[in-house]
Design an enzyme around this catalytic site. Structure first.
Site, PDB file in Angstrom:
ATOM      1  N   GLU A   1       0.829  -1.201   0.000  1.00  0.00           N
ATOM      2  CA  GLU A   1       0.000   0.000   0.000  1.00  0.00           C
ATOM      3  C   GLU A   1       0.867   1.256   0.000  1.00  0.00           C
ATOM      4  O   GLU A   1       0.558   2.242  -0.666  1.00  0.00           O
ATOM      5  CB  GLU A   1      -0.916  -0.019   1.234  1.00  0.00           C
ATOM      6  CG  GLU A   1      -2.155   0.821   1.096  1.00  0.00           C
ATOM      7  CD  GLU A   1      -3.168   0.487   2.197  1.00  0.00           C
ATOM      8  OE1 GLU A   1      -3.905  -0.498   2.038  1.00  0.00           O
ATOM      9  OE2 GLU A   1      -3.202   1.189   3.220  1.00  0.00           O
TER      10      GLU A   1
ATOM     11  N   GLU B   1       2.030   1.741  -3.389  1.00  0.00           N
ATOM     12  CA  GLU B   1       0.914   2.220  -4.213  1.00  0.00           C
ATOM     13  C   GLU B   1       0.733   3.730  -4.022  1.00  0.00           C
ATOM     14  O   GLU B   1       0.555   4.480  -4.979  1.00  0.00           O
ATOM     15  CB  GLU B   1      -0.365   1.470  -3.831  1.00  0.00           C
ATOM     16  CG  GLU B   1      -1.529   1.766  -4.769  1.00  0.00           C
ATOM     17  CD  GLU B   1      -2.823   1.078  -4.342  1.00  0.00           C
ATOM     18  OE1 GLU B   1      -2.812   0.326  -3.346  1.00  0.00           O
ATOM     19  OE2 GLU B   1      -3.843   1.323  -5.008  1.00  0.00           O
TER      20      GLU B   1
ATOM     21  N   CYS C   1      -8.071  -2.028   4.483  1.00  0.00           N
ATOM     22  CA  CYS C   1      -7.958  -3.214   5.356  1.00  0.00           C
ATOM     23  C   CYS C   1      -9.240  -3.513   6.105  1.00  0.00           C
ATOM     24  O   CYS C   1      -9.411  -4.614   6.606  1.00  0.00           O
ATOM     25  CB  CYS C   1      -6.844  -3.097   6.384  1.00  0.00           C
ATOM     26  SG  CYS C   1      -5.818  -1.699   6.221  1.00  0.00           S
TER      27      CYS C   1
ATOM     28  N   SER D   1      -7.358   1.844  -2.039  1.00  0.00           N
ATOM     29  CA  SER D   1      -6.171   1.052  -2.359  1.00  0.00           C
ATOM     30  C   SER D   1      -6.587  -0.320  -2.869  1.00  0.00           C
ATOM     31  O   SER D   1      -7.524  -0.931  -2.344  1.00  0.00           O
ATOM     32  CB  SER D   1      -5.317   0.882  -1.102  1.00  0.00           C
ATOM     33  OG  SER D   1      -4.358  -0.124  -1.316  1.00  0.00           O
TER      34      SER D   1
ATOM     35  N   LYS E   1     -15.067  -9.583   8.566  1.00  0.00           N
ATOM     36  CA  LYS E   1     -14.030 -10.431   7.963  1.00  0.00           C
ATOM     37  C   LYS E   1     -14.609 -11.740   7.463  1.00  0.00           C
ATOM     38  O   LYS E   1     -14.097 -12.356   6.543  1.00  0.00           O
ATOM     39  CB  LYS E   1     -12.925 -10.718   8.987  1.00  0.00           C
ATOM     40  CG  LYS E   1     -12.037  -9.522   9.275  1.00  0.00           C
ATOM     41  CD  LYS E   1     -10.994  -9.312   8.200  1.00  0.00           C
ATOM     42  CE  LYS E   1     -10.255  -7.998   8.422  1.00  0.00           C
ATOM     43  NZ  LYS E   1      -9.546  -7.551   7.211  1.00  0.00           N
TER      44      LYS E   1
ATOM     45  N   GLU F   1     -15.867 -10.871   4.191  1.00  0.00           N
ATOM     46  CA  GLU F   1     -14.740 -10.623   3.281  1.00  0.00           C
ATOM     47  C   GLU F   1     -14.173 -11.938   2.751  1.00  0.00           C
ATOM     48  O   GLU F   1     -13.918 -12.087   1.559  1.00  0.00           O
ATOM     49  CB  GLU F   1     -13.645  -9.832   4.016  1.00  0.00           C
ATOM     50  CG  GLU F   1     -12.497  -9.400   3.110  1.00  0.00           C
ATOM     51  CD  GLU F   1     -11.342  -8.769   3.885  1.00  0.00           C
ATOM     52  OE1 GLU F   1     -10.985  -9.296   4.963  1.00  0.00           O
ATOM     53  OE2 GLU F   1     -10.793  -7.770   3.415  1.00  0.00           O
TER      54      GLU F   1
ATOM     55  N   GLU G   1     -14.048 -12.693  -5.054  1.00  0.00           N
ATOM     56  CA  GLU G   1     -12.699 -12.315  -5.516  1.00  0.00           C
ATOM     57  C   GLU G   1     -11.608 -12.981  -4.691  1.00  0.00           C
ATOM     58  O   GLU G   1     -10.452 -13.009  -5.106  1.00  0.00           O
ATOM     59  CB  GLU G   1     -12.432 -10.823  -5.388  1.00  0.00           C
ATOM     60  CG  GLU G   1     -13.428  -9.815  -5.891  1.00  0.00           C
ATOM     61  CD  GLU G   1     -14.543  -9.557  -4.910  1.00  0.00           C
ATOM     62  OE1 GLU G   1     -15.496 -10.362  -4.965  1.00  0.00           O
ATOM     63  OE2 GLU G   1     -14.503  -8.606  -4.118  1.00  0.00           O
TER      64      GLU G   1
ATOM     65  N   CYS H   1      -9.791  -1.606  14.932  1.00  0.00           N
ATOM     66  CA  CYS H   1     -10.092  -3.031  15.137  1.00  0.00           C
ATOM     67  C   CYS H   1     -10.209  -3.395  16.611  1.00  0.00           C
ATOM     68  O   CYS H   1     -10.899  -4.336  16.969  1.00  0.00           O
ATOM     69  CB  CYS H   1      -9.025  -3.898  14.506  1.00  0.00           C
ATOM     70  SG  CYS H   1      -8.728  -3.501  12.792  1.00  0.00           S
TER      71      CYS H   1
END
Lengths: 159, 596
Positions: free
Chosen positions: B283, B286, B310, B330, B369, B372, B377, B526
């Protein structure tokens, strides 16, 4: 869909885009479309920048804001205690048998929907009901049958 | 006029600031008034009435959570009248609640159950209405289960979703006896704007909102002879797990947690922190590449600010709410998913196990999560990269089920290859942590020097303030980065989606000129995640945050790019940041979703 978008946009232009505008906009939709569809609610949410669930929450709170399609004639029988003591249950039974539907349902031809509602303010002349905006009071099963027949004949001659 | 109010609660004198509630005043003198709808993070609702108290000289009972104190007030919190009223209120709530306690996931952790036991709610209080209510259970979401039969309509979830997250996926619909907490048209949570952040789960007093558990699946994998089980643990788990196992908030239990995971039978015990370091490299590069394209090459097609990716709750939020800003997010996957993709490729080869025989489990402070890991993907290894996601709470439950005495466990170390991490990775668990980690690396890449903050501690990006904007001037750069000489790098940190919404609205309307934005869906980052031990409060989150920064200080390596295992990974496998293998395994794309 495009029509609903146009309708909601027009109502938002007229009533504003704040939280207070929500109710008049919903009333406007009911006035035009009789019920507030899922698409309409999403459009209202978009216009007012609130969540669609919030629109749904408000719409489901009010008896006169419908979230399901209704028949051409919406029959609302007062369900409160005074009307009940005057025989509202018999009135509903008769309506169910004349219309061949249960409470909460719409006839197959899409003409009549039978609902209960909170107090109509006609306690001195109960049982009372509304058909669309027209009040009917001091109902009896016989009287109800006549009223419905009148609407049915009206429909037949209109065709 | 003094702004202190004097009153008496149960004959004990209290002096408290004007505007405080009876509940706060009682707390000050250590009198506990029971509550259900009240929550420290939320506005007062006053709808459950469990906190009623009696005011001497008045017939009415007052809700302690909503009633401000008055001069000379005399309050009884434990009179016969109060006790009878409370008992009746609890009985009424229970009459509409499917009290299937022995089979409930929240058994033993339910606030209604606790009150029922305190007030000895018997069986024949009121007619049990559950059978007549037609309640439904929504378990279509991979993250959250909504069981209306357990809901007591306290509306903590509704207030959480609205106030903390600005989403309002849940609302109050219908009225009177039909009133219920509902999504849009009562659709499954899976289909609406819910981001799966789980903040509602964290605040639900009963079992009406819970995470979907995958304990059986994980136990099966652990007991299988043919499967190699790999576990990764997120940064914020190690500072909160102890709370669910009887320890005070803020205890660092990294070593004990590793021991416990080995005892449970995981074959490889690895660390998500390893891929947190990797995320910073990808990242960070990037960001630098985007800066180069925008500042040097004036390339309009490249978008700034860059935002972090994230937090899966944040990602789903932006997909719903600001699809036009998706090019700003990102492309780097979250540490969990980078880890998953590497486990079934790089790591599988290293340990000589076929990827199809690996079961990859992650322990996360997060319910999003789970969603996710389920995204289509997230199968770049050719398999589901992360098979099962467990919350901190689920891990605590496994440890209990296994009969492990957690507090007495010795400290153990993570396995190698993907177990090493820096302090920069640990702070991913706190709001501002990803920003700080990225700055520690990016500044050094550009200037060749460490960030100009004492002990690498970039204090301005830390803390619990809702939105924090910090600028860092870049000076004396390396020749390669000459276009950044004198540039003021503008960054912004926001936590909680209502704050994220504010920042992104400013970006969308062209009112913010940030280069880099860190967003975490949950309050505090988190460490305050939806999968963390219950309860949560500002004080608990502060303790967890202190623990995270302590853990960072204790690490010998403090910067992501100095993690030797990450360096080795690039040498042997990935070759270079943003390279071909990285693109295949470590980067992803996003999908525009329905706005409402």
């Amino acid at each position: 869909m495009a029509e609903v978008k146009q309708l909601v946009k027009g109502l938002a232009d007229q009533h504003g885009r704040t939280m207070e505008s929500l109710l008049p906009i919903l009333q406007g939709i009911v006035h035009q479309e009789q019920h507030i569809s899922e698409d309409a609610m999403v459009e209202v949410a978009r216009e007012l920048n609130i969540s669609a669930a919030q629109v749904y929450g408000t719409a489901t709170f009010y008896s006169f804001l419908h979230t399901k399609p209704l028949g051409k004639y919406v029959i609302r029988v007062c369900k409160t205690i005074t009307c009940m003591m005057h025989g509202k249950n018999q009135v509903i039974k008769e309506l169910e048998s004349v219309l061949k539907i249960n409470l909460g349902e719409t006839t197959h031809d899409g003409k009549f929907t039978l609902l209960e509602t909170n107090c109509l303010g006609q306690c001195h002349k109960g049982p009372a009901m509304l058909i669309n905006d027209e009040p009917y009071t001091e109902l009896t099963p016989e009287k109800v049958r006549e009223i419905i027949m009148k609407y049915k004949h009206q429909e037949i001659s209109a065709n | 006029m003094s702004d202190k109010i004097n009153l008496k609660i149960d004959n004990i004198a209290v002096s408290i600031k004007s505007g405080a509630t009876i509940l706060e005043a009682a707390k000050k003198v250590n009198i506990r008034i029971p509550t259900l709808c009240y929550h420290e993070d939320l506005c007062v609702a006053g709808n459950c009435r469990v906190c009623v108290v009696e005011q001497v000289g008045s017939d009415r009972l007052l809700p302690a959570c909503a009633m401000p104190v008055n001069e000379g007030m005399e309050i009884n919190t434990n009179s016969m009248k109060v006790r009878n009223a409370r008992k009746q209120i609890v009985e009424l709530l229970v009459s509409e609640h499917r009290a299937d306690c022995t089979r409930c996931y929240k058994n033993g952790k339910c606030e209604l159950q606790e009150l029922s036991s305190e007030y000895i709610v018997g069986e024949n209080g009121f007619i049990d209405l559950v059978a007549h209510k037609g309640y439904t259970i929504d378990n279509f979401s991979p993250s959250i289960i909504k069981d209306d039969s357990k809901c007591i309509r306290c509306q903590r979830c509704v207030r959480t979703c609205d106030q903390l997250q600005s989403i309002s996926a849940l609302t109050v619909a219908h009225k009177g006896e039909h009133m219920k907490v509902s999504s849009f048209f009562d659709k499954p949570m899976f289909e609406v704007v819910c981001t799966n952040c789980g903040q509602c789960v964290n605040r639900c007093p009963t079992g009406a909102l819970t995470e979907k558990t995958y304990l059986d699946e994980v136990w099966s994998a652990l007991n299988s002879d043919t499967k190699h089980t790999v576990v990764q643990t997120a940064p914020a788990v190690r500072i909160a797990l102890g709370e669910a196992l009887g320890m005070p908030p803020g205890e660092i239990v990294t070593g004990k947690m590793v021991s416990a995971l080995r005892r449970l039978g995981f074959n490889s015990v690895l660390d998500t922190d390893f891929t947190a370091d990797l995320t910073i490299i990808e990242e960070g590069n990037e960001l630098l590449q985007r800066l180069k394209k925008v500042v040097k090459e004036k390339d309009d097609s490249v978008k700034l600010p860059l935002t972090t990716s994230c937090s899966p709750g944040w990602v789903k939020f932006i997909e719903h709410a600001f699809p036009e800003l998706l090019p700003n997010v990102s492309t780097a996957k979250s540490p969990q998913q980078m880890f998953g993709a590497l486990v079934k490729t790089f790591y599988a080869k290293k340990i000589e196990v076929k990827p199809e025989n690996i079961v990859s489990v992650s322990i996360m402070p997060c319910t999003a999560k789970k969603y996710e890991a389920d995204r289509p993907e997230m199968r770049s290894s050719g398999f589901k990269d992360v098979d099962y996601v467990l919350t901190t709470r689920e891990l605590a439950l496994m440890i209990k089920q296994a009969g492990i005495d957690f507090a007495s466990l010795p400290d153990d170390e993570y396995d190698s290859i993907m177990g090493e991490s820096s302090g920069a990775a640990v702070i991913f668990g706190a709001t501002g942590g990803v920003m700080e980690a990225a700055l520690r690396t990016a500044y050094e890449v550009v200037t060749g020097r460490e960030v100009p903050f004492d002990g690498l501690n970039i204090l301005p990006v830390r803390g619990m303030e809702n939105i924090r904007a910090v600028s860092i001037k870049i000076e004396n750069v390396l020749p390669e980065w000459d276009f950044l000489e004198g540039v003021e790098l503008k960054t912004c940190v926001a936590h909680g989606l209502s704050n994220a919404k504010q920042v992104m609205e400013a970006v969308r309307d062209g009112k913010a000129d940030y280069h880099f934005i860190e967003i975490m869906a949950c309050p505090g980052g988190c460490l305050g995640g939806g999968g963390q031990p219950i309860p949560t409060s500002p004080a608990i989150r502060k303790k967890r945050s202190e623990a995270i920064y302590n853990e960072d200080e204790l690490k010998p390596i403090r910067k992501s790019h100095e993690n030797p295992e990450v360096i080795h990974l690039y040498e042997e496998f990935l070759k270079e940041p943003l390279g071909e293998v990285s693109h295949q395994l470590l980067h992803t794309h996003y999908t525009e979703r329905n706005r409402y």
